[in-house]
Design an enzyme around this catalytic site. Structure first.
Site, short mmCIF file in Angstrom:
data_model
loop_
_atom_site.label_atom_id
_atom_site.label_comp_id
_atom_site.label_asym_id
_atom_site.label_seq_id
_atom_site.Cartn_x
_atom_site.Cartn_y
_atom_site.Cartn_z
CG ASP B 64 40.48 58.70 46.92
OD1 ASP B 64 40.20 57.78 46.13
OD2 ASP B 64 41.24 59.63 46.65
CD GLU B 131 37.99 55.33 47.80
OE1 GLU B 131 39.04 55.18 47.18
OE2 GLU B 131 37.12 56.17 47.47
#
Lengths: 242, 242
Positions: B64, B131
Site C-alpha cells: 500500500d 497490494e
C-alpha cells in the site's frame, strides 16, 4: 516542473546556500533548483508569468509518500513478527508532525526555509519543508539514495524505536491540559454508531465540544478510542485556529 | 519473516501456481514464497508453532505504501502544473478499493488468492491481495521493478487519467439510491464546527443518519463536502455491516 526550473535558473543560487545544503544532505545535489523549491513555504510562493504559484507543496506531497514507503519497509524488517496494526501505529508515531518539525530543526533545515509567516504561527512549516526536501532528493537522486538518507540521517540518529514502542500518546490528557490553561470548558459527547447484524463490532463516535461547538470528532471500536481520536483532532484544530 | 519463509519452504510450490504467477508478473520471481504469502487472506491464515499467524496483511501494509509513493511520482510528472490538492485527489481516485479490486480481477490475481470466506462478503480481499503482491515484488525485486510493473500493468492499461479527472464520485446520490432500494430512511444532520478567530475557513460536520443512528460522519469546508464524505463513509460501513 521543468519549465519552472528553467524560469528559476535565471536567478543565481548563493554559494552559502549550496554549502549549507550539501552539509545537510551529505552529497552533491545534481539539481539545486529542486531543493530550492523544496524550501519555499507557500506564504512565500513565487508567482510565474502564467499566474501559477511555485512553492514546496507539490514536493511535500511526493516526499510524504516516499517517506511513508521507506518507513514502512524499515519497520517491516525491524519487526518481522509484528502485525500490520502495530506497523501502522509505529509509522504514525514516527511521521507525526512534531517529530518531523523536530528533525528539521535538528538537521538545521529550518534556517534555510523561505517563508513570510511568523514561525510560531505555522509550526508545521519545518516538517513540511523536510518532507519536500525528501521529494526533491527522490527526484534528483532516486529511491535508494533517499532511503539511505532517511535511514542514516533521520531514523538511526533521532528515532528511538524501543522508546516509541512504549509511548502511548495521550491526547485526552493533552486537551484537558489545554482547556485548563486556556480556561475553556470542554466536554466529550460520545455515542454508538449504528453498525449491526452480521458483525458485532461496536463503533463509537465522540465529539470534543467547546461550549456547544464541535472542535474534534473521533471514531473507534471503544468509547476510549473515539475520545482519543476526537481529542487528537481537536488538538490539531487548536494549532490551526487558536 | 525469514524464519517464516523457512517454515513454509517445507511445502512444495505447485508448478501451476508458479506458471500463473509468472504470467501475471511478467518476470521470474526470485523468492516465490513471498508471493505465496501475499496471496493468503487473513481468513486462511497459517498458524506457526509459536502461535503467530501468517497472512498477507504485513505485505499489504508495505505494498500500500509503495503503491502510494509510485502513484505520487507518476502524477507529479503527469501533471507538472497542478497543485498538491489535485494530485492528492487523483491519487485517491486511483487507489480506491473498487479500482484495486477491479485490477486484481483483470490481471486474474483473484483466482490465486487463498481464503476461507465467501467472495461476496469480503469484497476487498482481491484489492488487498494486489497490494500485498506489490509488497512482495518490492522486497523480491526492488523499487524500480515494482514501479515498472505498476506503470505498465496497472496505470497504463487500466487507468484513464482524463476520464478520472472528470469523475466526481457522487457518494450522496449513491447512498440515496441504496436507501430507496433497501427501504431505509436516511437523513443528513449537518452543523458548523467551532473554528474561529484568526482563520475564517468554516468547517462543517455532517452525519448520515439511519433512523436515529449515525452511519457515517464527514467533515469539510462546505456542507456539501461534509455530506459527500459522510455518505462515502456510510457506503463503506454498509459494505461491512449490511
Amino acid at each position: 516542473m521543468f519549465g519552472l526550473i528553467f524560469f528559476l535558473r535565471k536567478k543565481k543560487i548563493s554559494k552559502t546556500f549550496k554549502k549549507r545544503l550539501k552539509e545537510i544532505l551529505g552529497y552533491n545535489p545534481r539539481n539545486f533548483r529542486l531543493y530550492e523549491i523544496a524550501l519555499i513555504h507557500k506564504s512565500a510562493s513565487l508567482r510565474l508569468s502564467d499566474g501559477s504559484l511555485v512553492n514546496n507543496e507539490r514536493l511535500e506531497f511526493l516526499g510524504d509518500a516516499v517517506l511513508s514507503a521507506i518507513i514502512a519497509e524499515y519497520l517491516f524488517f525491524q519487526y518481522p513478527n509484528k502485525n500490520e496494526g502495530f506497523l501502522t501505529e509505529m509509522r504514525s508515531k514516527i511521521v507525526n508532525r512534531d517529530m518531523l518539525n523536530d528533525v528539521a530543526m535538528k538537521i538545521k533545515l529550518d534556517s534555510l526555509v523561505i517563508s513570510k509567516v511568523n514561525d510560531n504561527t505555522s509550526q508545521n512549516l519545518k516538517g513540511d519543508a523536510f518532507e519536500a526536501l525528501l521529494g526533491a532528493m527522490f527526484i534528483d537522486r532516486g529511491f535508494k539514495r533517499t532511503k539511505k538518507f532517511i535511514e542514516g540521517q533521520f531514523l538511526q540518529k533521532f528515532v528511538d524505536l524501543k522508546h516509541l514502542q512504549k509511548t502511548e500518546t495521550n491526547f485526552k490528557s493533552k486537551i484537558i491540559e489545554w482547556s485548563q490553561k486556556n480556561k475553556q470548558d470542554i466536554s466529550f459527547e460520545s455515542f454508538e454508531e449504528s453498525t449491526n447484524k452480521s458483525k458485532n463490532t461496536p463503533v463509537f463516535i465522540s465529539h470534543l465540544m467547546v461550549l456547544d461547538k464541535v472542535l474534534g470528532t473521533g471514531k473507534g471500536n471503544s468509547k476510549k478510542e473515539a475520545e482519543q481520536k476526537a481529542a487528537k483532532e481537536a488538538l490539531s484544530n487548536i494549532k490551526k485556529y487558536f
